[in-house]
Scaffold this active site. Structure first.
Site, PDB file in Angstrom:
ATOM      1  N   GLY A  15      34.144  28.188  38.720  1.00 39.04           N
ATOM      2  CA  GLY A  15      34.060  29.636  38.899  1.00 39.04           C
ATOM      3  C   GLY A  15      33.504  30.271  37.652  1.00 39.04           C
ATOM      4  N   GLY A  17      32.683  33.541  37.131  1.00 33.08           N
ATOM      5  CA  GLY A  17      32.822  34.986  37.041  1.00 33.08           C
ATOM      6  C   GLY A  17      33.259  35.376  35.647  1.00 33.08           C
ATOM      7  N   ASN A 110      45.214  35.692  40.145  1.00 37.60           N
ATOM      8  CA  ASN A 110      46.074  36.873  40.142  1.00 37.60           C
ATOM      9  C   ASN A 110      47.143  36.772  41.227  1.00 37.60           C
ATOM     10  OD1 ASN A 110      44.937  38.444  38.038  1.00 37.60           O
ATOM     11  ND2 ASN A 110      43.238  39.029  39.366  1.00 37.60           N
ATOM     12  N   LYS A 212      53.208  39.740  34.978  1.00 38.93           N
ATOM     13  CA  LYS A 212      51.818  39.974  35.343  1.00 38.93           C
ATOM     14  C   LYS A 212      51.704  40.452  36.790  1.00 38.93           C
ATOM     15  CE  LYS A 212      47.367  40.043  34.836  1.00 38.93           C
ATOM     16  NZ  LYS A 212      46.569  38.808  34.715  1.00 38.93           N
ATOM     17  N   ASN A 220      46.196  47.571  40.189  1.00 40.78           N
ATOM     18  CA  ASN A 220      44.952  47.240  40.899  1.00 40.78           C
ATOM     19  C   ASN A 220      44.728  48.078  42.158  1.00 40.78           C
ATOM     20  OD1 ASN A 220      43.169  44.629  40.004  1.00 40.78           O
ATOM     21  ND2 ASN A 220      45.218  44.569  39.119  1.00 40.78           N
ATOM     22  N   SER A 281      40.033  44.527  37.844  1.00 41.71           N
ATOM     23  CA  SER A 281      39.134  43.652  38.603  1.00 41.71           C
ATOM     24  C   SER A 281      38.956  44.152  40.026  1.00 41.71           C
ATOM     25  CB  SER A 281      39.681  42.220  38.613  1.00 41.71           C
ATOM     26  OG  SER A 281      40.966  42.171  39.211  1.00 41.71           O
ATOM     27  N   GLU A 293      41.137  41.666  46.394  1.00 39.39           N
ATOM     28  CA  GLU A 293      42.177  40.635  46.314  1.00 39.39           C
ATOM     29  C   GLU A 293      43.528  41.170  46.775  1.00 39.39           C
ATOM     30  OE1 GLU A 293      42.068  37.456  42.982  1.00 39.39           O
ATOM     31  OE2 GLU A 293      41.423  39.328  42.058  1.00 39.39           O
TER      32      GLU A 293
END
Length: 336
Positions: A15, A17, A110, A212, A220, A281, A293
């Site tokens: 990945g 990103g 996440n 987190k 988010n 994000s 997400e």
């Protein structure tokens, strides 16, 4: 489980990103030679231009990194999964090309991870592993839980932008009573201890994970609904009550599951206030019309709340509004 007797471990980041590119950059800066595994346009971009890093507004620097497909990279000793949670199951064929029975797999994801209950029965988190494919594919003994505290994004030209403090907390996933976390993590500690990755190894990674999860869930979806940066969410009087309510709800859920988050409410609010004018994000994905997400960051948490009969009214309301906005984006992405 030990790494092969080699001076330099074989490391791949699947990945490319923002997060995967930043991890690759830090490993290259530390003298390692990781493979940055990508596909399609991103792979071609890395092959043509290489990996560029911009830190805190400074001039970009070029870093030599091996950009490769999964088949080109081959078997690895350590694999970082820097994919969105919903992209892991479709990527299992590529992951199988990188992973052997002795490979350490470190998911950099996440929200509530699919592995949360691994080692504690066969229970899965449906929102992030609806078919149980991930639970079947990954053995807990070769998984290392990771919690990321960092801010990164990709510029339009593919360069990774890094700002603010960076920290990764790692710990064993398995909850088996005969597991010795220190012994299990020793090879990984040896491989990463001398790198510029700010890694801290802990015995109870789920405590950091819930800190987190709470911060992700509180910021988010709201960042999309309110079109607000982290600084605005934690400092604007119109948004602070919502952020605080979601944090309280998530902390209560963690405690219902028998986990005391590493940070308390005041510490989480302080972390947020120090984040600066950064777009989450999810806000970045929404701005470019990409899928959000929500399954990993929000619906997985609400799934656990329902299972434990714990109402999370503020988190649910913000998530539902965000889901509505994501649905409108789906319509824009796929016009009739």
């Amino acid at each position: 489980m030990t790494l092969p007797d080699e001076t330099t471990p074989r490391i791949a980041i699947l990945g490319a990103g923002a997060v995967g590119s930043l991890v690759a950059a830090r490993l290259v800066q530390s003298g390692l030679a990781p493979s940055l595994v990508a596909r399609g346009a991103r792979l071609e971009q890395l092959r043509a231009k290489g990996l560029w890093l911009r830190e805190n507004g400074a001039e970009p620097i070029h870093l030599p990194v091996r950009a490769a497909s999964a088949s080109e990279a081959g078997a690895q000793d350590i694999v970082f999964l820097a994919l969105k949670a919903h992209a892991i199951e479709p990527a299992l064929p590529d992951i199988a090309r990188l992973v052997t029975p002795t490979t350490f797999v470190v998911p950099l994801i996440n929200g509530v991870p699919w592995w949360y209950f691994q080692g504690d029965g066969a229970r899965t988190v449906r929102a992030v592993d609806p078919h149980g494919a991930l639970a079947r594919f990954f053995a807990p003994s070769r998984l290392v839980g990771a919690v990321l505290f960092l801010t990164a994004s990709l510029d339009d030209d593919g360069a990774v932008l890094a700002s603010g403090p960076e920290r990764i907390v790692m710990g064993t996933v398995s909850t088996a009573t005969d597991t010795d976390p220190s012994a299990t993590l020793a090879p990984l500690r040896s491989a990463l201890g001398a790198t510029s990755l700010a890694v801290r190894f802990v015995d109870e990674v789920r405590r950091d994970l819930w800190s987190k999860i709470a911060l992700n869930l509180a910021t988010n979806p709201l960042s999309v609904v309110a079109q607000a940066t982290l600084a605005e969410q934690f400092n604007d009087p119109a948004l602070v009550p919502t952020v605080t309510a979601v944090l309280r709800e998530t902390i209560a859920l963690a405690r219902r599951l028998g986990v005391e988050p590493r940070y308390d409410l005041d510490e989480m609010l302080a972390i947020g206030r120090a984040a600066g004018p950064f777009r989450t994000s999810m806000a970045q994905d929404h701005a470019r019309g990409a899928p959000l997400e929500l399954d990993a960051i929000a619906r997985s948490v609400l799934e656990l709340a329902e299972t434990h009969e714990l109402p999370m009214p503020t988190a649910r309301t913000v998530t539902e509004i965000c889901s509505f906005l994501d649905g409108r984006s789906d319509t824009a992405r796929d016009p009739v």
